[in-house]
Write a protein that holds these residues in place. Structure first.
Motif, PDB file in Angstrom:
ATOM      1  N   GLY A  96       8.903   4.142   2.692  1.00  0.00           N
ATOM      2  CA  GLY A  96       8.425   3.318   1.585  1.00  0.00           C
ATOM      3  C   GLY A  96       7.615   4.051   0.537  1.00  0.00           C
ATOM      4  O   GLY A  96       7.071   3.402  -0.369  1.00  0.00           O
ATOM      5  N   GLY A  97       7.496   5.362   0.615  1.00  0.00           N
ATOM      6  CA  GLY A  97       6.745   6.108  -0.391  1.00  0.00           C
ATOM      7  C   GLY A  97       7.372   5.994  -1.767  1.00  0.00           C
ATOM      8  O   GLY A  97       8.592   5.997  -1.913  1.00  0.00           O
ATOM      9  N   ARG A 102       1.782  -5.695  -2.298  1.00  0.00           N
ATOM     10  CA  ARG A 102       0.873  -4.681  -1.757  1.00  0.00           C
ATOM     11  C   ARG A 102      -0.082  -5.297  -0.742  1.00  0.00           C
ATOM     12  O   ARG A 102      -0.374  -4.700   0.298  1.00  0.00           O
ATOM     13  CB  ARG A 102       0.082  -4.019  -2.891  1.00  0.00           C
ATOM     14  N   SER A 131       4.226   5.132   6.753  1.00  0.00           N
ATOM     15  CA  SER A 131       4.244   4.771   5.336  1.00  0.00           C
ATOM     16  C   SER A 131       2.929   5.194   4.701  1.00  0.00           C
ATOM     17  O   SER A 131       1.927   5.378   5.402  1.00  0.00           O
ATOM     18  CB  SER A 131       4.398   3.247   5.167  1.00  0.00           C
ATOM     19  N   PRO A 132       2.893   5.339   3.379  1.00  0.00           N
ATOM     20  CA  PRO A 132       1.606   5.593   2.720  1.00  0.00           C
ATOM     21  C   PRO A 132       0.630   4.450   2.989  1.00  0.00           C
ATOM     22  O   PRO A 132       1.001   3.271   2.941  1.00  0.00           O
ATOM     23  CB  PRO A 132       1.990   5.653   1.236  1.00  0.00           C
ATOM     24  N   SER A 134       0.943   3.473  -3.622  1.00  0.00           N
ATOM     25  CA  SER A 134       1.901   4.555  -3.381  1.00  0.00           C
ATOM     26  C   SER A 134       3.027   4.121  -2.449  1.00  0.00           C
ATOM     27  O   SER A 134       3.817   4.949  -2.002  1.00  0.00           O
ATOM     28  CB  SER A 134       1.177   5.761  -2.752  1.00  0.00           C
ATOM     29  N   ARG A 135       3.099   2.814  -2.161  1.00  0.00           N
ATOM     30  CA  ARG A 135       4.033   2.300  -1.160  1.00  0.00           C
ATOM     31  C   ARG A 135       4.869   1.163  -1.748  1.00  0.00           C
ATOM     32  O   ARG A 135       4.384   0.338  -2.516  1.00  0.00           O
ATOM     33  CB  ARG A 135       3.216   1.779   0.031  1.00  0.00           C
ATOM     34  N   VAL A 181       6.680  -1.645   5.212  1.00  0.00           N
ATOM     35  CA  VAL A 181       5.820  -0.749   5.973  1.00  0.00           C
ATOM     36  C   VAL A 181       6.580  -0.292   7.213  1.00  0.00           C
ATOM     37  O   VAL A 181       7.230  -1.097   7.890  1.00  0.00           O
ATOM     38  CB  VAL A 181       4.507  -1.454   6.386  1.00  0.00           C
TER      39      VAL A 181
END
Length: 408
Positions: free
Chosen positions: A171-172, A303, A326-327, A332-333, A337
């Motif tokens: 997910g980055g 988010r 994930s981040p 940043s994602r 997740v």
């Protein structure tokens, strides 16, 4: 944070009204909208009207009377608003894979003095398959580099860069503006895969001066299984591209039926065959679910859902071997997740048996998706509580949960 506090947050959610636009089955917590979006409640009736009233009553006149012929442009214009593009810069057609082939094939000749097509080495496999084939046909080199090193790998050899915006596993999020600027500085073009982005995270293709993009219609855009895909081309670049599949609908005068091919002006040249009207109608109705939804609030909710999932799993499931893949930073994602776990597949199957639908990605990723249009925070809470119960009881360790289905 308690479950009651999470319920209070849901009650105060300014986007709660959008949940009512979807038909979600009772007893199911759906955390796989990043693979297949949920059914909008009005889609069956909408498609039925297209079938019964337009096809059934008006027959072939519907191409004009109901503007079937304009569906690719009309649906594309709706998608454009979700990705920061002009209405004439997006068109709905074909599949993501076909659109990748068309754009890669059309763009490489524009950079004849450069040799390389650069891709990430662990992106979505189809992207690589198609890039390798296009590069081989064009006599170019395919250079695969780690995602983190991609910006520095762009140099004077680079003709074209193909990159996924949101990584399908962890997910980055890649920086569209920065990587596009780096490519342009080296004289290269960039093609972005936005399949896990459109409708879930903020994208501004115009501001980033992005060259091209593709995406699917069946994930966050709620178009249904196998929904038509879409492609984007920056306005200034459109008339320079020569499609490798010159179909009749991409002709400048398709109903003149001349034997010579003349490409249509603008993005319509990227059309090929007759649009699948029923599938387009379902996608168009799926996109209508974004009406009245403020996009900044939608993306913020995505988010928040991911942040809550990370906090809950690390709290409720501590000591059970999960590693965040994930981040951690929501900015940043993307809107899913991923957690690595040696028994991720069995855990995923055990969750599904308990009504929590996530998914598994080989070799060891449990992936939880958060479609912010219809998912509630309390569903994330309940899903993680069920996961904790499965871990505590050991119920995941049953032979049926270890069997690998054809589709997981």
């Amino acid at each position: 944070m308690t479950r009651e506090e999470v319920l209070a947050l849901d009650a105060a959610d300014s986007l709660a009204f959008a949940r009512e636009r979807f038909a979600l089955p009772d007893g199911t917590i759906y955390l796989d909208g990043n693979s297949l979006g949920a059914l909008p409640a009005g889609t069956p009736g909408h498609v039925a009207r297209v079938v019964e009233e337009q096809w059934g009553r008006d027959l072939i006149a519907s191409w004009n009377r109901h503007d079937w012929i304009g569906l690719p442009q009309r649906v594309g214009a709706r998608i454009a608003g979700l990705v920061g593009a002009g209405e004439d810069e997006v068109i709905a057609c074909d599949s993501t894979s076909v659109n990748l082939f068309k754009l890669l094939s059309a763009a490489l000749p524009l950079r004849a003095d450069s040799s390389d097509l650069v891709i990430e080495d662990a992106g979505f496999p189809t992207d690589r398959y198609i890039a390798a084939e296009v590069a081989a046909r064009a006599g170019r080199s395919l250079r695969a580099v780690p995602r983190a090193d991609l910006a520095s790998a762009i140099d004077e050899r680079t003709a074209l860069v193909l990159l996924t915006h949101v990584d399908y596993r962890g997910g980055g999020i890649a920086d569209i503006a920065a990587i596009t600027a780096a490519a342009h500085a080296a004289g290269a073009l960039v093609l972005w895969d936005l399949s896990h982005s459109a409708g879930a995270v903020a994208v501004d293709l115009a501001r980033a001066r992005a060259d091209m993009a593709v995406g699917c219609g069946y994930k966050y855009l709620n178009g249904g299984p196998g929904a038509p895909a879409w492609l984007y081309v920056r306005r200034e670049l459109q008339d320079a591209l020569a499609t490798p599949i010159p179909g009749w609908l991409g002709h400048a005068a398709p109903f003149a039926f001349t034997q010579d091919y003349r490409p249509a002006p603008g993005l319509s040249r990227m059309l090929c065959g007759t649009p699948p009207v029923l599938a387009m109608a379902a996608l168009e109705h799926g996109l209508m679910q974004f009406e009245g939804v403020p996009l900044p609030a939608l993306f913020a909710k995505g988010r928040a859902l991911g942040d809550l999932a990370i906090w809950l799993v690390e709290d409720r499931c501590a000591g059970h071997g999960f590693i965040l893949a994930s981040p951690r930073d929501g900015a940043s994602r993307g809107s899913h997740v991923a957690f690595a776990h040696p028994h991720a597949h069995a855990l995923c199957q055990a969750l599904i048996a308990r009504g929590v639908v996530g998914d598994f990605r080989a070799p060891d990723i449990l992936r939880l998706g958060f479609a912010p249009l219809y998912l509630r925070l309390v569903e994330v809470w309940d899903a993680v509580e069920i996961l904790g119960q499965i871990l505590d009881s050991g119920e995941w360790d049953q032979p049926r949960f270890h069997q690998r289905d054809r589709v997981t």
